[in-house]
Design an enzyme around this catalytic site. Structure first.
Site, PDB file in Angstrom:
ATOM      1  N   CYS A   1       0.838  -1.206   0.000  1.00 56.41           N
ATOM      2  CA  CYS A   1       0.000   0.000   0.000  1.00 56.41           C
ATOM      3  C   CYS A   1       0.874   1.257   0.000  1.00 56.41           C
ATOM      4  O   CYS A   1       1.773   1.386   0.836  1.00 56.41           O
ATOM      5  CB  CYS A   1      -0.890   0.007   1.244  1.00 56.41           C
ATOM      6  SG  CYS A   1      -1.861   1.518   1.382  1.00 56.41           S
TER       7      CYS A   1
ATOM      8  N   CYS B   1      -2.588   0.387   9.235  1.00 57.64           N
ATOM      9  CA  CYS B   1      -1.898  -0.908   9.242  1.00 57.64           C
ATOM     10  C   CYS B   1      -0.578  -0.788  10.001  1.00 57.64           C
ATOM     11  O   CYS B   1       0.101   0.227   9.931  1.00 57.64           O
ATOM     12  CB  CYS B   1      -1.615  -1.373   7.811  1.00 57.64           C
ATOM     13  SG  CYS B   1      -3.092  -1.900   6.922  1.00 57.64           S
TER      14      CYS B   1
ATOM     15  N   GLN C   1     -18.616  -9.715  12.633  1.00 54.91           N
ATOM     16  CA  GLN C   1     -17.201 -10.008  12.412  1.00 54.91           C
ATOM     17  C   GLN C   1     -16.728  -9.353  11.114  1.00 54.91           C
ATOM     18  O   GLN C   1     -17.445  -9.366  10.112  1.00 54.91           O
ATOM     19  CB  GLN C   1     -16.976 -11.519  12.361  1.00 54.91           C
ATOM     20  CG  GLN C   1     -17.335 -12.230  13.661  1.00 54.91           C
ATOM     21  CD  GLN C   1     -16.355 -11.946  14.788  1.00 54.91           C
ATOM     22  OE1 GLN C   1     -15.254 -11.433  14.556  1.00 54.91           O
ATOM     23  NE2 GLN C   1     -16.757 -12.256  16.013  1.00 54.91           N
TER      24      GLN C   1
ATOM     25  N   TYR D   1     -22.191 -11.792  25.512  1.00 54.31           N
ATOM     26  CA  TYR D   1     -21.780 -10.793  24.513  1.00 54.31           C
ATOM     27  C   TYR D   1     -22.108 -11.364  23.117  1.00 54.31           C
ATOM     28  O   TYR D   1     -21.239 -11.537  22.264  1.00 54.31           O
ATOM     29  CB  TYR D   1     -20.290 -10.466  24.629  1.00 54.31           C
ATOM     30  CG  TYR D   1     -19.810 -10.199  26.039  1.00 54.31           C
ATOM     31  CD1 TYR D   1     -19.915  -8.927  26.580  1.00 54.31           C
ATOM     32  CD2 TYR D   1     -19.278 -11.218  26.828  1.00 54.31           C
ATOM     33  CE1 TYR D   1     -19.475  -8.667  27.884  1.00 54.31           C
ATOM     34  CE2 TYR D   1     -18.837 -10.974  28.120  1.00 54.31           C
ATOM     35  CZ  TYR D   1     -18.925  -9.699  28.641  1.00 54.31           C
ATOM     36  OH  TYR D   1     -18.481  -9.464  29.927  1.00 54.31           O
TER      37      TYR D   1
ATOM     38  N   GLU E   1     -26.843  -9.885  25.553  1.00 52.85           N
ATOM     39  CA  GLU E   1     -26.254  -8.816  24.728  1.00 52.85           C
ATOM     40  C   GLU E   1     -26.905  -7.495  25.124  1.00 52.85           C
ATOM     41  O   GLU E   1     -28.117  -7.444  25.359  1.00 52.85           O
ATOM     42  CB  GLU E   1     -26.510  -9.137  23.247  1.00 52.85           C
ATOM     43  CG  GLU E   1     -26.289  -8.003  22.274  1.00 52.85           C
ATOM     44  CD  GLU E   1     -24.845  -7.494  22.187  1.00 52.85           C
ATOM     45  OE1 GLU E   1     -23.910  -8.297  22.118  1.00 52.85           O
ATOM     46  OE2 GLU E   1     -24.688  -6.256  22.214  1.00 52.85           O
TER      47      GLU E   1
ATOM     48  N   ASP F   1     -17.525 -13.725  24.291  1.00 56.11           N
ATOM     49  CA  ASP F   1     -16.787 -12.985  23.251  1.00 56.11           C
ATOM     50  C   ASP F   1     -16.879 -11.500  23.590  1.00 56.11           C
ATOM     51  O   ASP F   1     -17.561 -10.733  22.918  1.00 56.11           O
ATOM     52  CB  ASP F   1     -17.434 -13.297  21.894  1.00 56.11           C
ATOM     53  CG  ASP F   1     -16.687 -12.658  20.729  1.00 56.11           C
ATOM     54  OD1 ASP F   1     -15.626 -12.044  20.952  1.00 56.11           O
ATOM     55  OD2 ASP F   1     -17.177 -12.773  19.593  1.00 56.11           O
TER      56      ASP F   1
ATOM     57  N   CYS G   1     -10.336 -10.670  21.384  1.00 55.24           N
ATOM     58  CA  CYS G   1      -9.632  -9.879  20.373  1.00 55.24           C
ATOM     59  C   CYS G   1      -8.452  -9.124  20.980  1.00 55.24           C
ATOM     60  O   CYS G   1      -7.742  -8.426  20.268  1.00 55.24           O
ATOM     61  CB  CYS G   1     -10.590  -8.921  19.668  1.00 55.24           C
ATOM     62  SG  CYS G   1     -11.435  -7.812  20.788  1.00 55.24           S
TER      63      CYS G   1
HETATM   64  C1  LIG Z   1     -16.795  -8.800  20.057  1.00 54.71           C
HETATM   65  S1  LIG Z   1     -18.507  -8.588  19.887  1.00 54.71           S
HETATM   66  C2  LIG Z   1     -19.024 -10.269  19.753  1.00 54.71           C
HETATM   67  C3  LIG Z   1     -20.375 -10.502  19.122  1.00 54.71           C
HETATM   68  C4  LIG Z   1     -20.676 -11.919  18.663  1.00 54.71           C
HETATM   69  N1  LIG Z   1     -20.203 -12.924  19.580  1.00 54.71           N
HETATM   70  C5  LIG Z   1     -20.140 -12.186  17.276  1.00 54.71           C
HETATM   71  O1  LIG Z   1     -19.153 -12.906  17.144  1.00 54.71           O
HETATM   72  O2  LIG Z   1     -20.719 -11.679  16.305  1.00 54.71           O
HETATM   73  C6  LIG Z   1     -18.944  -8.082  21.497  1.00 54.71           C
HETATM   74  C7  LIG Z   1     -20.403  -7.799  21.709  1.00 54.71           C
HETATM   75  O3  LIG Z   1     -20.589  -7.512  23.099  1.00 54.71           O
HETATM   76  C8  LIG Z   1     -21.526  -6.475  23.247  1.00 54.71           C
HETATM   77  N2  LIG Z   1     -21.266  -5.899  24.562  1.00 54.71           N
HETATM   78  C9  LIG Z   1     -20.265  -5.066  24.944  1.00 54.71           C
HETATM   79  N3  LIG Z   1     -20.310  -4.866  26.277  1.00 54.71           N
HETATM   80  C10 LIG Z   1     -21.341  -5.588  26.745  1.00 54.71           C
HETATM   81  C11 LIG Z   1     -21.885  -5.807  28.041  1.00 54.71           C
HETATM   82  N4  LIG Z   1     -21.343  -5.259  29.142  1.00 54.71           N
HETATM   83  N5  LIG Z   1     -22.950  -6.611  28.155  1.00 54.71           N
HETATM   84  C12 LIG Z   1     -23.500  -7.207  27.073  1.00 54.71           C
HETATM   85  N6  LIG Z   1     -23.028  -7.052  25.832  1.00 54.71           N
HETATM   86  C13 LIG Z   1     -21.958  -6.257  25.659  1.00 54.71           C
HETATM   87  C14 LIG Z   1     -21.315  -5.571  22.049  1.00 54.71           C
HETATM   88  O4  LIG Z   1     -22.483  -4.844  21.752  1.00 54.71           O
HETATM   89  C15 LIG Z   1     -20.977  -6.607  20.959  1.00 54.71           C
HETATM   90  O5  LIG Z   1     -22.136  -7.006  20.283  1.00 54.71           O
END
Ligand SMILES: C[S@@+](CC[C@H](N)C(=O)[O-])C[C@H]1O[C@@H](n2cnc3c(N)ncnc32)[C@H](O)[C@@H]1O
Length: 491
Positions: A67, A107, A309, A338, A362, A420, A447
């Site tokens: 890039c 990046c 994702q 989550y 969630e 997650d 992550c």
């Molecule tokens: C990394 S994403 C994972 C979503 C899902 N597992 C996926 O793979 O598509 C984290 C998720 O946690 C939610 N989140 C963040 N803090 C939270 C909390 N304290 N309680 C519930 N959900 C939460 C966010 O809105 C988001 O949708």
């Protein structure tokens, strides 16, 4: 300028060097190199930040960045340098930086070969597991194939390898047959067609299906420089999926502070949302609230503002890793913390069947709506619109450990769980509450390896051990990495 002998990689993508007894985090360098670096931040007593502007002795892992916007900011041509916003020239808050001059903050490792990027990421994960998690871990030097679950755990501790994922447009993409998919053209641009998305040229490019572009005062889209409000004004991000680039190329967004673009690679639909400033937030209204995402034969209708994702191969890769870690059985009770738009909950529900149960927690309203819509055919899933806390975990699940008489026993507790959380991790309280329910297996999707390491230490205190960590290269060219750790009760 300082000359540096570059040491190991650090969390965040810089490498560690020393100058006059002080630690220097140096960007755009690789371990083992000798570089000349410009100090970019002297504001801390204990460390400086620097950018490698000249490579005196290159690493064998160094490649030419694909890039033109990657790398340290390079001096502008004289005509450009006098323009407002040019490096060294007058810079407004959201000033513009001339094209083709490097400086993009997006990046970290365009200058490293893909294999070297994965090795660096494995080193970062191992460091975090050791220091934050107190775990015996090392980089797998044999390719780390692991057991039938893909988990590598030997007598010498956790062997970590970073697994590559298929490039966008690979044969495994979940693209609708005959759907409105777009095809990537030679120039890296998408064009309308009736065939699946073809791979872009170059490993690690063209994968980002969700982007937040910065917007200059003139309404041009671009990418922020590292730790700066300056904008490299171009839609030409080489890691962005061509659907994303195409959606903003040639357009201006006057009055907006940012433009959020979400592309569904499986359906070819794209949502564009200018946000902030004086822009109107037109995203949801203009796109009817949903993108269709296809994963392993299932359809998810995901609001463009809900989490999904980012790499087109991420959803199916992580679902595979989570199911392999948990091996859910018919009749079991599963928990998805989550849960986002219900990705893991859906496949857990298919595995436990109608005699089982899945509880998905969630807090984001758009994600909850997306999950409720997408999982309507699986009535044994309940989507709970709550913040995950120790108290809500106990309340939603009903307390108590799962009775010993096996799946479908109907008491409190759970059999398997996936969590997650966002980058900050779940934290000790949530993890302790979850593990008090005595699941027979937990898949922790993370992550941030540092937050994962901290939480794994809390899991050990709650009587759980890590019996494998897998890591996936879901964010090529950046220092980001996705891990899946499997936890089981200590014997
Ligand atoms: C990394 S994403 C994972 C979503 C899902 N597992 C996926 O793979 O598509 C984290 C998720 O946690 C939610 N989140 C963040 N803090 C939270 C909390 N304290 N309680 C519930 N959900 C939460 C966010 O809105 C988001 O949708």
């Amino acid at each position: 300028m300082i000359d540096l002998e570059v040491g190991p990689v650090a969390h965040g993508g810089s490498c560690v060097a020393r100058s006059g007894g002080r630690v220097v985090f140096v960007r755009h360098a690789l371990p083992g190199e000798r570089v000349r670096a410009r100090v970019t931040d002297r504001s801390h007593d204990r460390y400086w930040r620097a950018d490698a502007v000249e490579i005196i002795e290159p690493s064998p892992d160094r490649v030419e960045a694909p890039c033109p916007h990657a790398g340290p900011p390079r001096p502008a041509a004289p005509a450009e340098a006098t323009r407002p916003g040019a490096p060294g020239g007058a810079q407004g808050e959201r000033g513009r930086t001339p094209l083709g001059q490097g400086g993009c903050g997006g990046c970290d490792w365009q200058h490293a070969s893909p294999a070297a990027q994965r090795r660096l990421k494995a080193e970062v994960v191992v460091e975090a597991l050791r220091h934050q998690g107190g775990l015996a871990a090392h980089v797998a030097h044999d390719g780390g194939k692991g057991d039938e679950r893909g988990v590598a755990m030997g007598t010498s501790g956790l062997a970590v390898t970073v697994e590559p994922v298929p490039a966008p447009g690979g044969e495994a993409d979940d693209v609708a047959a005959g759907g409105p998919a777009r095809q990537v053209g030679q120039g890296g641009r998408a064009r309308q067609g009736d065939r699946a998305v073809a791979p872009p040229a170059g490993e690690g490019l063209g994968w980002r299906s969700r982007m937040r572009f910065a917007v200059t005062a003139d309404g041009e889209v671009g990418l922020r420089m590292h730790r700066s409000h300056q904008v490299v004004a171009t839609p030409d991000c080489r890691i962005a999926h061509p659907l994303v680039v195409d959606a903003v190329a040639g357009r201006r967004f006057p009055g907006a502070e940012a433009v959020e673009v979400a592309a569904s690679v499986s359906s070819g639909r794209v949502a564009v949302r200018p946000t902030g400033g004086t822009s109107r937030d037109v995203g949801r209204a203009a796109h009817g609230g949903g993108l269709v995402e296809r994963v392993l034969g299932r359809e998810f209708r995901v609001d463009a503002s809900a989490f999904w994702q980012i790499h087109p191969a991420a959803a199916r890769t992580l679902v595979g890793a989570v199911l392999a870690a948990l091996e859910p059985r018919p009749g079991e009770r599963a928990l998805d913390l989550y849960a986002g738009a219900g990705l893991f909950a859906a496949f857990l529900a298919e595995a436990v069947g109608p005699d089982g149960e899945v509880i998905a927690m969630e807090s984001d309203a758009a994600a909850v709506a997306s999950a409720t819509r997408s999982l309507a055919d699986l009535p044994w899933v309940s989507v709970r619109p709550v913040r995950v806390t120790a108290a809500t975990v106990r309340h939603c699940v009903g307390g108590g450990a799962r009775p010993a008489d096996g799946p479908g026993g109907g008491g409190g507790g759970i059999d398997v769980a996936v969590l997650d959380p966002p980058r900050t991790g779940a934290g000790t309280d949530v993890l302790t509450a979850l593990l008090a329910l005595r699941p027979r297996a937990v898949a922790y999707v993370a992550c941030d390896p540092v937050a994962l390491g901290r939480d794994l230490a809390a899991a050990a205190a709650a009587g759980y051990q890590v019996d494998g960590v897998r890591a996936f290269d879901l964010f090529p060219m950046t220092a980001h990495i996705e891990c899946v750790a499997r936890l089981v009760p200590m014997p």
